[in-house]
Each structure stands twice: as structure tokens, then as C-alpha cells.
Design an enzyme around this catalytic site. Sequence first.
Site, PDB file in Angstrom:
ATOM      1  N   TRP A  73       0.839  -1.209   0.000  1.00 54.21           N
ATOM      2  CA  TRP A  73       0.000   0.000   0.000  1.00 54.21           C
ATOM      3  C   TRP A  73       0.866   1.248   0.000  1.00 54.21           C
ATOM      4  CZ3 TRP A  73      -4.264  -1.290  -1.857  1.00 54.21           C
ATOM      5  CH2 TRP A  73      -4.915  -2.480  -1.493  1.00 54.21           C
ATOM      6  N   ASP A 132      -1.700   6.517   6.745  1.00 55.54           N
ATOM      7  CA  ASP A 132      -2.728   5.591   6.257  1.00 55.54           C
ATOM      8  C   ASP A 132      -3.051   4.654   7.423  1.00 55.54           C
ATOM      9  OD1 ASP A 132      -4.199   3.548   5.153  1.00 55.54           O
ATOM     10  OD2 ASP A 132      -2.828   3.141   3.487  1.00 55.54           O
ATOM     11  N   LYS A 166     -12.103  -2.074   6.663  1.00 52.00           N
ATOM     12  CA  LYS A 166     -11.354  -2.973   7.533  1.00 52.00           C
ATOM     13  C   LYS A 166     -11.935  -2.960   8.956  1.00 52.00           C
ATOM     14  CE  LYS A 166      -8.679  -3.395   3.985  1.00 52.00           C
ATOM     15  NZ  LYS A 166      -7.579  -2.522   3.622  1.00 52.00           N
TER      16      LYS A 166
END
Length: 356
Positions: free
Chosen positions: A99, A166, A190
Site C-alpha cells: 500500500w 494511512d 477494515k
Amino acid sequence: MKKHNFYAGPAILPEYTVDQVIQACRDFDGMGLGIMEISHRSKEFTAVMEQAQQLFKDLLGIPEGYHVLFLGGGASTQFTVIPMNLMQKKSAYLNTGAWATKAIKEAKLYGEVDVVASSEDSNFNYIPKDYVIPADADYFHITTNNTIYGTEIKEDMDSPVPVVADMSSDILSRPVDVSKYALIYGGAQKNLAPAGVAFVIVREDVLGKVDRKIPTIFNYRTHIDKGSMFNTPPVLPVFAALQTLIWIRDNGGVEAMQKRNREKSSMLYEEIERNKLFKPTVTVEEDRSVMNVCWVMNEEYADHEKPFLEFATERGMIGIKGHRSVGGFRASLYNALAPESVKALIAVMQEYEKNV
Ligand SMILES: *Cc1c(COP(=O)(O)O)cnc(C)c1O
């Protein structure tokens, strides 16, 4: 048979959230209409948005001067929107996984990117510690929890430049000192809500510093000025996010989440260490994720990988296959996952071990 949901994302949500969403789809707030079928400008939905923003602030203790936004798209959209809004010349990134790598690629479209350190040499199974954050960077970007590799930065760090994080997969899993961050963002799927919305917590003073023209829809200012209602927000995910926030509040807040999450992950790491079949992929203990626990077979039992997966799946353990870039297994232990599910997984690991 009870199914235990260890998927990495989209992932398990509190039963409370799911029940409230089902109810609201039929009859929202006693209106006799479903939440998906009413104006986002109605006073009923406006209240949902305002409450979700306020509760986010309350739960994380977000100080004055920050805005909470719920924006369409996912964390990946923010990979590009962040440099667009924040990077005048140069930014710094810590590369701790796939990511982060994607975020770096997007940032490069807008200026110079200094990758201060990377753990790619070791398939991202640790968090780099020795690096210098350049004082002339407009911001420093980190990924606090690396969902794929099971590593996590659990301390809120000090930095000479604004920190952007993030937190897709560890938001609300623990207390955070928000004042140490200029911007915190993530996809909701998530630990918060269904896919389709990203949360962005942004500090006022980092905005308005770039010369480039920013498309209206990608300009944080647009959404701040309109209370995150510039255009139609993803109404159902925002409603679901509010329910999860209420559930967290009613279950002791982020401190209680952290305690429960630590207990769950400690139990599982202990079993992985103890069980002769398995070993953890993250060897540096302090780098181990509380949210995503990754492990592989010990070499001498490599043949048992597939049979164990089948054995566990037959007993209701769902979503424990590791990401293809790591292999082995991964159990995601998000807020909503009950400790009983971890205990059930451990029991299955022990049962299998006995038969080997
Ligand atoms: C899942 C994930 C993403 C990607 O989120 P999307 O909403 O699918 O764009 C980004 N960062 C981290 C840490 C993630 O876990």
C-alpha cells in the site's frame, strides 16, 4: 456451524452495525422510508453525517483545528488526493509494504518523493527504524498498519514535518495522539463500515499551501466547507460507520478496543510460537501487528499447509489464507472479532497438531 470471520477486508463488522443497517434499509428513523431511498439533504441524514463526524472526534479525542470527512472512493483515492492537496515540491515516504508502494507511485506524479527507508529487502516483514525525515519535505507519509504483511507502527512518532498516516486497517483499534498527525486517512472496510467510503481527519493548517489547481471534487477545502456534503456522500457506508462508532463508544471506547485486541493477538502469537507446525512471519516482536497476524508452516511441515487450511476451513475458520505475496496464513483480528473466534482458531491449530 458457527463461522469465524478472519477476512482482511472487507471484514467483520459488529453484529450491532449489521442489525442497524438492515433495520434502516427498511425504515430509517421511523420515517417509513429506507435510508438508501431518501435525500442526503434530509434532516434525518444530515444528522447521521454530523453525528458520525462528532463521534469520530469524541472517540479519538481529536483536538480543535481538525476536520473529519467521509469521502467517496477508498484509501487508494487518497493516495493521489493527498499529494495533490499537500505537496508543493517534495514529500517523504516510509515504504513498509504494497500500500505504501502504491501511495509513493501516486505522489511521484506531483513532485519529488524521498523514500526515507524500505523493508522491501525482507518482503516487508519488519518496520525500518533508522532513517532521517528530511526537514524540507512538505509531509512525511507512513502506513501505520501493514495489512498484508502483519507489521504495525504502534507509537505515534515525532517528526520535524507534518505526518500523514494511512490507518486503513488499525483506525479505532487503539488510542491515537491525533495532535501528532497532520492527516489520518483510510478506507472504511477494515474496521469501520462497508467499502465505498474513506475517512479523512485533516488539520486545517496544512491546507492551502500548494500552487497547483486542484479539481473541485478533490480539494479538501470543498468538502470541509460543505460539511462533507458537497456531493452525495456514500450514505449507507456513512450510516454503517456511525453504528460502528456507537458500538465502540458503548463498549468502552478505543482503550477497551486496544485491550481486547492486544489480548486476542497475544493469544494467537503465543500459539503460533508454541505450535510445532508454525512460525510467525514477523520476527521482531515489537513490529507485530495487533490487527493482522501472519504465520507460515515450519519448513519440515511445509506439506501440511494445504491440508491445515482445509481442516481449519471445514471447522468454520474463514479467510485465513495468507496474502499471495506472503503465503501461509493471516488472521485479521479487527475490533468486531470476538475473542471466542481466536480461541476457536487456536483450538483448531492444536487439534491439527495432535494428528501430525
Ligand atoms: C486495504 C488497504 C488500502 C486500500 O484501500 P482501498 O479502500 O481498497 O483503496 C490501503 N491501505 C491499507 C493499509 C489497506 O489495508
